[in-house]
Design an enzyme around this catalytic site. Structure first.
Site, PDB file in Angstrom:
ATOM      1  N   LEU A  10       1.151  -0.481  -0.060  1.00 29.51           N
ATOM      2  CA  LEU A  10       0.510   0.526   0.779  1.00 29.51           C
ATOM      3  C   LEU A  10      -0.688   1.083   0.010  1.00 29.51           C
ATOM      4  CD1 LEU A  10       3.698   2.353   2.077  1.00 29.51           C
ATOM      5  CD2 LEU A  10       2.254   0.752   3.354  1.00 29.51           C
ATOM      6  N   SER A  11      -1.534   1.845   0.699  1.00 27.54           N
ATOM      7  CA  SER A  11      -2.714   2.351  -0.002  1.00 27.54           C
ATOM      8  C   SER A  11      -2.328   3.208  -1.195  1.00 27.54           C
ATOM      9  CB  SER A  11      -3.620   3.137   0.956  1.00 27.54           C
ATOM     10  OG  SER A  11      -2.913   4.200   1.564  1.00 27.54           O
ATOM     11  N   GLU A  12      -1.207   3.956  -1.097  1.00 25.94           N
ATOM     12  CA  GLU A  12      -0.703   4.699  -2.243  1.00 25.94           C
ATOM     13  C   GLU A  12       0.813   4.749  -2.258  1.00 25.94           C
ATOM     14  OE1 GLU A  12      -4.772   5.892  -3.075  1.00 25.94           O
ATOM     15  OE2 GLU A  12      -3.704   6.017  -1.181  1.00 25.94           O
ATOM     16  N   THR A  13       1.344   4.726  -3.452  1.00 24.17           N
ATOM     17  CA  THR A  13       2.754   5.012  -3.686  1.00 24.17           C
ATOM     18  C   THR A  13       2.817   6.221  -4.612  1.00 24.17           C
ATOM     19  OG1 THR A  13       3.463   2.708  -3.421  1.00 24.17           O
ATOM     20  CG2 THR A  13       4.911   4.167  -4.683  1.00 24.17           C
ATOM     21  N   HIS A  61      -2.976  12.208   1.184  1.00 19.64           N
ATOM     22  CA  HIS A  61      -1.937  11.813   2.140  1.00 19.64           C
ATOM     23  C   HIS A  61      -0.607  11.519   1.450  1.00 19.64           C
ATOM     24  CE1 HIS A  61      -2.544   7.501   1.161  1.00 19.64           C
ATOM     25  NE2 HIS A  61      -1.411   7.306   1.807  1.00 19.64           N
TER      26      HIS A  61
END
Length: 326
Positions: free
Chosen positions: A82-85, A119
């Site tokens: 994902l774009s961030e973890t 986010h």
């Protein structure tokens, strides 16, 4: 690595497991076994800046009871893809995810660690508030960008974030980058945020939301064009449309960060720490509504604070909970 289902998000433990691994036969010819520690980490996925599942920006959230091996952060983020973890860690051994109010927080893209992510912070707060049932009204996260706060609101979660100023950027220094990304699209203003290394490109006021949504942005060549490290993210934005809308917004945006492995981010809190500063000056407003018009879409209520920071309010929907076995 794999995901195992979890009966209740309120039970948060890292459970050491042991499995037998065969070793090479000894000189005596007998094989040996030794236990290998296997850790189970509670993990969630939450869609941030939306109240509807499968909209907004998804982030993985991993709860750490104890210190995780350093390279495991990046391996898990790459696995989640994902774009961030986000990784929430206890600051003291006696801390509790349900009772404590201050935690450590780090964010990783599939490629690298990043200094700020809105986010994934929203997603982290949503997991603690809604799944772990944290009893506090405000949470503090200790991060690479200092202390960030998230507080409950009746209709969402409010993030207390830094507000970063922008400065005029000479077009000729970035013309190749802009040309590669958006071709001959007319540009009205170019600003740069040195704190975040984000380039803000305001498109002509003749363009509307539908134009920005349908604009084909070529991100693949950008890291090869801008290699100095000055730019790590590209913001495209247009002024909001007044009147005749069911839900009016003050400005629209899209965000691209191929330098850190994110071609386009669906909804970006860190970009709005820059956009809020810029559009507040342009519109003469302290309270604004923003919409990031990626294919998933997400909205933010923005309020510039007297202390020079910014409140960003949004919703979050937890769509997955389970156990990561690593």
């Amino acid at each position: 690595m794999g995901l195992e289902s979890q009966d209740s998000g309120s039970r948060v433990r890292q459970i050491p497991e042991f499995k037998e691994v065969k070793r090479a036969p000894s000189k005596a010819g007998s094989s040996q076994t030794e236990p290998v520690r296997k850790m189970k980490l509670p993990i969630f996925i939450a869609d941030a800046f939306t109240v509807t599942a499968f909209h907004g920006n998804p982030a993985a959230v991993c709860l750490l009871e104890s210190i995780l091996q350093e390279d495991a952060h990046q391996q898990i983020a790459r696995e989640m893809n994902l774009s961030e973890t986000a990784f929430i860690r206890k600051l003291q051994p006696t801390d509790s995810f349900s009772q404590s109010s201050c935690f450590g927080l780090r964010w990783f893209t599939p490629v690298s660690e990043v200094p700020l992510c809105g986010h994934a912070t929203m997603a982290s707060a949503a997991v603690l508030f809604h799944k772990i049932k944290n009893v506090n009204s405000t949470l503090t996260f200790v991060t690479l960008s200092g202390e960030l706060k998230a507080r409950r609101a009746e209709d969402g979660i409010v993030l207390d974030f830094p507000l970063y100023p922008t400065f005029p950027q000479d077009f000729h220094e970035v013309k190749d980058l802009i040309k590669a990304a958006i071709g001959d699209t007319t540009v009205q203003d170019i600003q740069y945020s040195p704190d975040t290394r984000k380039l803000l490109v305001r498109l002509s006021d003749s363009y509307d939301r539908s134009f920005l949504e349908s604009l084909k942005v070529n991100t693949e060549p950008l890291p090869g064009i801008e290699k100095t490290g000055k730019v790590k993210g590209l913001i495209l934005t247009v002024k909001g449309e007044s009147g005749g809308q069911t839900t009016p917004y003050d400005f629209y945006s899209r965000y691209f960060a191929p330098w850190v492995g994110v071609p386009e981010d669906p909804v970006t809190g860190s970009a709005h720490t820059v956009l809020s500063s810029y559009w507040s000056q342009q519109l003469g407003k302290k309270e604004m509504r923003a919409f990031q018009c990626s294919c998933r879409g997400g909205e933010l209520d923005i309020s510039l604070r007297p202390d020079g920071r910014v409140d960003m309010k949004g919703g979050a929907a937890v769509v997955l909970e389970g156990m990561l076995t690593a």
